[in-house]
Design a protein around this motif. Structure first.
Motif, mmCIF file in Angstrom:
data_model
loop_
_atom_site.group_PDB
_atom_site.id
_atom_site.type_symbol
_atom_site.label_atom_id
_atom_site.label_comp_id
_atom_site.label_asym_id
_atom_site.label_seq_id
_atom_site.Cartn_x
_atom_site.Cartn_y
_atom_site.Cartn_z
ATOM 1 N N GLU A 69 67.405 64.352 9.945
ATOM 2 C CA GLU A 69 66.292 65.309 9.882
ATOM 3 C C GLU A 69 66.806 66.714 9.545
ATOM 4 N N ASP A 70 65.885 67.591 9.172
ATOM 5 C CA ASP A 70 66.257 68.921 8.687
ATOM 6 C C ASP A 70 66.268 70.001 9.759
ATOM 7 N N SER A 71 65.623 69.773 10.875
ATOM 8 C CA SER A 71 65.504 70.817 11.893
ATOM 9 C C SER A 71 66.867 71.168 12.501
ATOM 10 N N GLU A 72 66.965 72.387 13.018
ATOM 11 C CA GLU A 72 68.214 72.854 13.624
ATOM 12 C C GLU A 72 68.509 72.048 14.888
ATOM 13 N N ARG A 82 66.170 71.468 20.863
ATOM 14 C CA ARG A 82 65.843 70.260 20.088
ATOM 15 C C ARG A 82 66.408 69.022 20.764
#
Length: 326
Positions: free
Chosen positions: A94-97, A102
């Motif tokens: 996935e692209d999220s930090e 998270r």
């Protein structure tokens, strides 16, 4: 209870917390040193050391670890649906930090030692995402483990040790001394049952309709550390008897014969677990099940001694544990 707490539980949690910090440091060094193979090798060894220290106290399923199910934060297992690989793959792609926030929002599956095992030992992990993201995830998990283990160690030192060592009518958890002893014994009995039924039994297919050996059902199969885990579990029961004072108490109560039965049964299992230089994963993969079926058979009498004879000698009654079924 004082001996068990001061000689086994608190030092065990201290070692575990120390090892998670060493693991975090080792991963930080690996990720900052251009992913050198020597540092990677050291990180894998430190994972093994950390897992060893967890297995040495894995039986302690009472006290602070019960709050908020912290055991799941340390180890998600059994993993029959291979969720460890699936959930880690999702995070890596996935692209999220990959922030602390998270990771906390992610499944508990990705926050423990098996998740780090996947990232360190499974070649598939290298094909998901890039190296930097893999490093971010590993370091995030390690940081989480440091926080959880230091919290557990601190809670034992500051609060729960006194509760376990001082049963009484004013004690909210242990109104009677027999209750405290029963909780400790039941937890260690449960750990031996888990070895028999899950850590060995599932991989050997002993309860399946059609017996089928499956080494991928072993605990810590990716690192091929399954046998070491079981050895540390049994060593912990030996420590409970010797350092924890159960043997000395039995002898003082004229129960030398029972103490000898238990110690000899433990020694037999312990010896059988050290009869091979191969990993358990390789052994089962080659179809060599007979030796481990024999260990399962040896665990039966040990469980009976811990479940019936020892409680009777201590004049305590064990409750139901997680292995008793519905």
């Amino acid at each position: 209870m004082q001996q068990v707490t001061e000689q086994q539980i608190i030092p065990g949690y201290q070692t575990f917390a120390s090892n998670t910090q060493h693991l975090a440091n080792s991963l930080s060094l690996y990720c900052s040193e251009n992913l050198q193979q020597e540092q990677f090798k050291q990180a894998k060894q430190q994972w093994r050391n950390t897992m060893d220290s967890w297995q040495s106290i894995q039986a302690i399923q009472f006290g602070p670890i019960q709050e908020n199910n912290l055991g799941w934060e340390l180890q998600f297992w059994p993993d029959k649906k291979n969720l460890i690989a699936k959930k880690n793959k999702g995070l890596l792609l996935e692209d999220s930090e990959l922030s602390d926030e998270r990771l906390q929002k992610a499944s508990v599956v990705v926050r423990g030692l098996p998740s780090l095992e996947f990232l360190l030992f499974d070649p598939k992990a290298l094909s998901y995402g890039d190296q930097q993201r893999r490093c971010d995830l590993m370091q995030g998990i390690a940081k989480h483990l440091v926080n959880v283990t230091h919290k557990l160690h601190q809670q034992w030192q500051t609060e729960h040790a006194q509760l376990l060592m001082n049963p009484g009518t004013e004690n909210p958890l242990y109104p009677e001394d027999k209750q405290a002893i029963a909780v400790v014994l039941d937890s260690f009995l449960s750990s031996v049952e888990v070895i028999k039924d899950r850590k060995l039994g599932q991989a050997l297919g002993l309860k399946a309709r059609k017996q089928h050996i499956n080494p991928y059902l072993l605990e810590s199969w990716r690192s091929q550390h399954s046998l070491e885990n079981i050895r540390h579990n049994i060593s912990a029961v030996k420590t409970l008897m010797e350092t924890g004072g159960f043997s000395a108490y039995l002898n003082s109560q004229g129960q030398q014969a029972l103490n000898l039965k238990i110690t000899q049964s433990l020694e037999t299992v312990y010896t059988d677990l050290h009869k091979t230089d191969k990993t358990l994963f390789i052994n089962l993969g080659e179809g060599e099940a007979e030796q481990w079926q024999a260990v399962v058979k040896q665990l039966g009498p040990l469980i009976q001694l811990l479940k019936h004879d020892l409680p009777a000698a201590l004049n305590i009654q064990l409750g139901f544990n997680n292995n008793d079924g519905d």
